[in-house]
Design a protein around this motif. Structure first.
Motif, mmCIF file in Angstrom:
data_model
loop_
_atom_site.group_PDB
_atom_site.id
_atom_site.type_symbol
_atom_site.label_atom_id
_atom_site.label_comp_id
_atom_site.label_asym_id
_atom_site.label_seq_id
_atom_site.Cartn_x
_atom_site.Cartn_y
_atom_site.Cartn_z
ATOM 1 N N ASN A 38 -55.141 -61.987 7.178
ATOM 2 C CA ASN A 38 -56.342 -60.664 7.842
ATOM 3 C C ASN A 38 -58.396 -61.293 7.569
ATOM 4 O OD1 ASN A 38 -54.201 -59.208 7.915
ATOM 5 N ND2 ASN A 38 -54.347 -58.886 5.464
ATOM 6 N N THR A 39 -58.133 -62.578 8.179
ATOM 7 C CA THR A 39 -59.544 -62.497 8.191
ATOM 8 C C THR A 39 -60.051 -62.506 9.541
ATOM 9 O OG1 THR A 39 -58.820 -64.596 7.540
ATOM 10 C CG2 THR A 39 -59.721 -63.757 5.876
ATOM 11 N N LEU A 40 -58.712 -62.887 10.631
ATOM 12 C CA LEU A 40 -59.088 -63.002 12.114
ATOM 13 C C LEU A 40 -59.097 -62.218 13.075
ATOM 14 C CD1 LEU A 40 -57.922 -66.774 12.515
ATOM 15 C CD2 LEU A 40 -60.517 -65.857 11.496
ATOM 16 N N THR A 41 -59.491 -60.385 12.466
ATOM 17 C CA THR A 41 -59.403 -58.982 12.482
ATOM 18 C C THR A 41 -60.517 -59.078 13.455
ATOM 19 O OG1 THR A 41 -59.698 -58.286 10.960
ATOM 20 C CG2 THR A 41 -57.735 -58.714 12.069
ATOM 21 N N CYS A 42 -60.977 -58.093 14.798
ATOM 22 C CA CYS A 42 -62.046 -56.947 14.532
ATOM 23 C C CYS A 42 -60.977 -55.004 15.810
ATOM 24 C CB CYS A 42 -62.180 -57.174 16.102
ATOM 25 S SG CYS A 42 -61.366 -57.191 17.425
ATOM 26 N N PRO A 43 -61.400 -54.682 14.632
ATOM 27 C CA PRO A 43 -61.075 -53.212 16.207
ATOM 28 C C PRO A 43 -60.149 -53.507 17.136
ATOM 29 C CG PRO A 43 -63.338 -53.586 14.743
ATOM 30 C CD PRO A 43 -63.331 -54.357 15.580
ATOM 31 N N ILE A 44 -60.325 -54.235 18.208
ATOM 32 C CA ILE A 44 -59.033 -54.508 18.953
ATOM 33 C C ILE A 44 -57.483 -54.758 18.354
ATOM 34 C CG2 ILE A 44 -58.028 -54.985 21.593
ATOM 35 C CD1 ILE A 44 -61.536 -55.889 21.939
ATOM 36 N N PRO A 49 -59.009 -46.587 15.984
ATOM 37 C CA PRO A 49 -59.275 -46.051 17.502
ATOM 38 C C PRO A 49 -60.358 -46.715 18.603
ATOM 39 C CG PRO A 49 -58.315 -44.749 15.686
ATOM 40 C CD PRO A 49 -58.779 -45.922 14.963
ATOM 41 N N GLY A 50 -60.881 -45.418 19.818
ATOM 42 C CA GLY A 50 -61.558 -46.108 20.705
ATOM 43 C C GLY A 50 -62.177 -47.170 20.788
ATOM 44 N N SER A 51 -61.481 -48.747 20.490
ATOM 45 C CA SER A 51 -61.576 -49.821 21.079
ATOM 46 C C SER A 51 -60.922 -49.550 21.722
ATOM 47 C CB SER A 51 -61.186 -50.805 19.809
ATOM 48 O OG SER A 51 -59.756 -50.704 19.734
ATOM 49 N N LEU A 52 -61.489 -50.832 22.697
ATOM 50 C CA LEU A 52 -60.944 -50.982 24.252
ATOM 51 C C LEU A 52 -60.404 -53.117 24.843
ATOM 52 C CD1 LEU A 52 -63.351 -48.876 26.590
ATOM 53 C CD2 LEU A 52 -60.895 -48.431 26.492
ATOM 54 N N PRO A 53 -59.466 -52.645 25.117
ATOM 55 C CA PRO A 53 -58.997 -54.002 25.397
ATOM 56 C C PRO A 53 -59.565 -54.803 26.465
ATOM 57 C CG PRO A 53 -57.616 -52.736 26.080
ATOM 58 C CD PRO A 53 -58.483 -51.803 24.988
ATOM 59 N N TYR A 87 -44.249 -49.952 13.784
ATOM 60 C CA TYR A 87 -43.823 -50.428 12.858
ATOM 61 C C TYR A 87 -44.484 -51.024 12.547
ATOM 62 C CZ TYR A 87 -40.110 -53.800 11.175
ATOM 63 O OH TYR A 87 -38.701 -54.487 10.213
ATOM 64 N N PRO A 88 -44.971 -50.979 11.367
ATOM 65 C CA PRO A 88 -46.328 -51.910 10.726
ATOM 66 C C PRO A 88 -46.786 -52.651 10.799
ATOM 67 C CG PRO A 88 -44.473 -51.485 8.999
ATOM 68 C CD PRO A 88 -43.418 -51.532 9.949
ATOM 69 N N ASP A 89 -46.114 -53.944 11.396
ATOM 70 C CA ASP A 89 -46.531 -54.584 12.114
ATOM 71 C C ASP A 89 -47.272 -54.824 13.402
ATOM 72 O OD1 ASP A 89 -44.894 -54.392 14.191
ATOM 73 O OD2 ASP A 89 -44.054 -56.971 13.379
ATOM 74 N N LEU A 90 -47.333 -53.627 13.598
ATOM 75 C CA LEU A 90 -47.645 -52.674 15.293
ATOM 76 C C LEU A 90 -49.209 -51.553 14.680
ATOM 77 C CD1 LEU A 90 -47.446 -54.097 18.309
ATOM 78 C CD2 LEU A 90 -45.825 -52.151 18.220
ATOM 79 N N PRO A 91 -50.031 -51.787 14.509
ATOM 80 C CA PRO A 91 -51.295 -50.530 14.051
ATOM 81 C C PRO A 91 -51.755 -49.676 14.816
ATOM 82 C CG PRO A 91 -51.964 -52.817 14.173
ATOM 83 C CD PRO A 91 -50.988 -53.447 13.925
ATOM 84 N N LYS A 92 -51.096 -49.894 16.284
ATOM 85 C CA LYS A 92 -51.635 -48.857 17.359
ATOM 86 C C LYS A 92 -50.438 -47.719 17.915
ATOM 87 C CE LYS A 92 -52.333 -52.937 20.670
ATOM 88 N NZ LYS A 92 -52.629 -53.134 20.208
ATOM 89 N N GLY A 93 -49.358 -48.772 17.366
ATOM 90 C CA GLY A 93 -47.925 -48.321 17.439
ATOM 91 C C GLY A 93 -47.348 -48.121 18.854
ATOM 92 N N PHE A 94 -48.241 -49.060 19.740
ATOM 93 C CA PHE A 94 -47.630 -49.682 20.950
ATOM 94 C C PHE A 94 -47.904 -51.459 20.573
ATOM 95 C CE2 PHE A 94 -51.052 -47.786 22.114
ATOM 96 C CZ PHE A 94 -51.895 -48.698 22.928
ATOM 97 N N GLN A 95 -47.007 -52.039 22.007
ATOM 98 C CA GLN A 95 -46.927 -53.094 22.312
ATOM 99 C C GLN A 95 -47.897 -53.591 23.955
ATOM 100 O OE1 GLN A 95 -43.690 -55.685 22.003
ATOM 101 N NE2 GLN A 95 -45.247 -57.735 21.907
ATOM 102 N N ILE A 96 -48.631 -53.878 24.161
ATOM 103 C CA ILE A 96 -49.422 -54.229 25.405
ATOM 104 C C ILE A 96 -48.069 -55.525 25.365
ATOM 105 C CG2 ILE A 96 -51.305 -54.293 27.276
ATOM 106 C CD1 ILE A 96 -53.173 -53.463 24.798
ATOM 107 N N SER A 97 -47.301 -54.980 26.967
ATOM 108 C CA SER A 97 -46.851 -55.950 27.583
ATOM 109 C C SER A 97 -46.785 -55.589 28.202
ATOM 110 C CB SER A 97 -44.962 -55.824 27.046
ATOM 111 O OG SER A 97 -44.405 -56.372 27.317
#
Ligand SMILES: [Zn+2]
Length: 464
Positions: A38-44, A49-53, A87-97
């Motif tokens: 958990n050291t290589l993370t950012c809001p995206i 909420p509010g972060s844009l890919p 699922y807990p590994d996916l905090p947005k509640g969706f995966q971009i695919s």
């Protein structure tokens, strides 16, 4: 009856593009292995909420490279889609695919991987390849089914995956193994990923017996494990059918010994796919594709043909030698070090890499780059064998020292091992053995194989 009659196997392989420096939709460092959690993370990539890919351009180039190498047909225009699930590994509640229905398209459709089983070639057709983000890494304490808690590392969240989806074209675990070997090799040659890295190559296997529901075994991490899991799952399904138990569509987990039911399989509608509105549609023009094609490195199949032609290796040897690019590179570097080398030496060099060296690497679970073995050492050992200074058998016993980088002349000095260099001494031993063993000599006149018994006695005398 063939054990694998009516077996249908399709594989979904997730390949992490480990050559990318940053994640798929943010600028976080994608090289998470060995970093504190958990050291290589950012809001995206934390899905705040509010972060844009923002899409990573290089990932499009890498996907194009793989699509071309697999002979897929690239879709020039596509959207990313949201695949919704919690699922807990996916905090947005969706995966971009990517999604190939509802107006969506995969990155590329079709494609072929050629395999060979018992010298019979077979083409495994691909359905599609697509880009998606990797979820975070969940670490279970002990087994997934009994673990009291799980730890989550979001460093992996948002790194880039390409999923390669095959048609259910494989008929046996052995075919699946060959398919994965070839795919892994092609991926390695494209330079987009080092598939040997932990977690960089993950397989979901779909297995069914014709006319029955299929199961999906998720997240298998090595080719060997895929083969074992398939073997087990085929037996389980066949037994269930024999007993009259109805098979259900479900997701299963491979624990190293057996597959365990995790949940009844989600259906596509459960994912509520819809276009990702935060990303613009992508356009890939033909010029871009041609540029990537022109820069495409030599692929294993081309290299195999070149090795047969330039080094007179037979098809079987060339095929095995080129599978791992690092081994093939080592071969080419080595044989060019000595200009006196010809087809015999090329073959010996290849044999050493395929036998003594590969065996050691497998047993020690290492890559050739992780050892101190140098191409020159193999040149020297082949010359030493050719000059009759040592036998192949003795040379093979040097492998442990060679892997530490010790030169052949130093190993010979250290071990004192050489074959008899004094021809006269050897000749006199042979004469003694012949005189002492008239019966074996008689046998030899009728049966040339009896020479082995004489050789054994010469060796014994020589050692004493
Ligand atoms: Zn990030």
């Amino acid at each position: 009856m063939n054990d694998y009659e009516n077996v249908l196997i399709g594989l979904e392989v997730h390949i992490q593009l480990t050559a990318l420096k940053t994640k798929l939709f943010c600028a976080c460092d994608a090289d998470y292995r060995g970093k504190p959690p958990n050291t290589l993370t950012c809001p995206i990539c934390l899905g705040l909420p509010g972060s844009l890919p923002v899409a990573n351009e290089k990932s499009i180039e890498f996907a194009t490279r793989l699509a071309l190498a697999l002979k897929c047909s690239i879709n020039n225009r596509f959207y990313f889609f949201r695949k919704n699930y919690y699922y807990p590994d996916l905090p947005k509640g969706f995966q971009i695919s990517q999604y190939n229905r509802a107006g969506g398209k995969a990155f590329a459709d079709g494609g072929i991987i050629e395999i060979e089983i018992d010298e019979t070639p077979k083409e495994i057709l691909l359905n599609r390849i697509h880009l998606e983000e990797d979820p975070a890494r969940i670490v279970h304490e002990g087994s997934i089914s009994t673990s009291p808690y799980a730890l989550i590392d979001y460093n992996r969240s948002g790194t880039t995956l390409i999923e390669v989806v095959s048609e259910p074209d494989m008929k046996s675990p052995a075919e699946a193994r060959e398919y994965l070997k070839q795919l892994m090799s092609i991926v390695q040659y494209t330079g987009i990923s080092d598939p040997s890295l932990e977690g960089a190559f993950r397989v979901d296997a779909n297995i069914s017996i014709k006319g029955h529901e299929r199961s999906e075994v998720k997240n298998i991490n090595s080719i060997k494990e895929v083969e074992s899991a398939l073997d087990h799952e085929i037996k389980r399904q066949k037994l269930a059918i024999k007993r009259g138990t109805k098979l259900i569509q479900e997701t299963r987990h491979w624990d190293g010994e057996k597959t365990i039911s995790l949940r009844s399989k989600e259906f596509e509608a459960d994912y509520r796919y819809f276009p990702e509105q935060d990303l613009v549609p992508f356009e890939i023009d033909d010029e871009f594709i041609e540029n990537v094609r022109n820069k495409l490195p030599e692929m294993p199949k081309e290299r195999k043909i070149r090795y047969q032609k330039d080094y007179q290796l037979n098809e079987f040897d060339a095929g095995i030698l080129v599978l791992d690019k690092n081994i093939a590179d080592f071969f080419e570097e080595g044989i060019q070090l000595d200009k006196s080398f010809g087809p015999n030496e090329y073959k010996l060099y290849c044999n050493w890499l395929m036998n003594q060296v590969s065996r050691w690497l497998n047993e020690n679970n290492k890559k050739i780059s992780e050892t101190r073995l140098k191409p020159q050492q193999l040149v020297d050992i082949i010359k030493t064998i050719n000059e009759n200074t040592i036998s192949t058998k003795i040379a093979s016993s040097f492998i442990e020292e060679m892997m530490k980088g010790t030169s052949i002349s130093d190993i010979i000095k250290k071990t004192g091992k050489t074959v008899i260099s004094d021809k006269e001494e050897l000749e006199s031993i042979c004469r003694e053995v012949i005189e002492e063993n008239p019966k074996i000599v008689e046998d030899f006149k009728k049966n040339p194989k009896a020479i082995q018994a004489l050789k054994g006695r010469v060796m014994k005398k020589k050692r004493s």
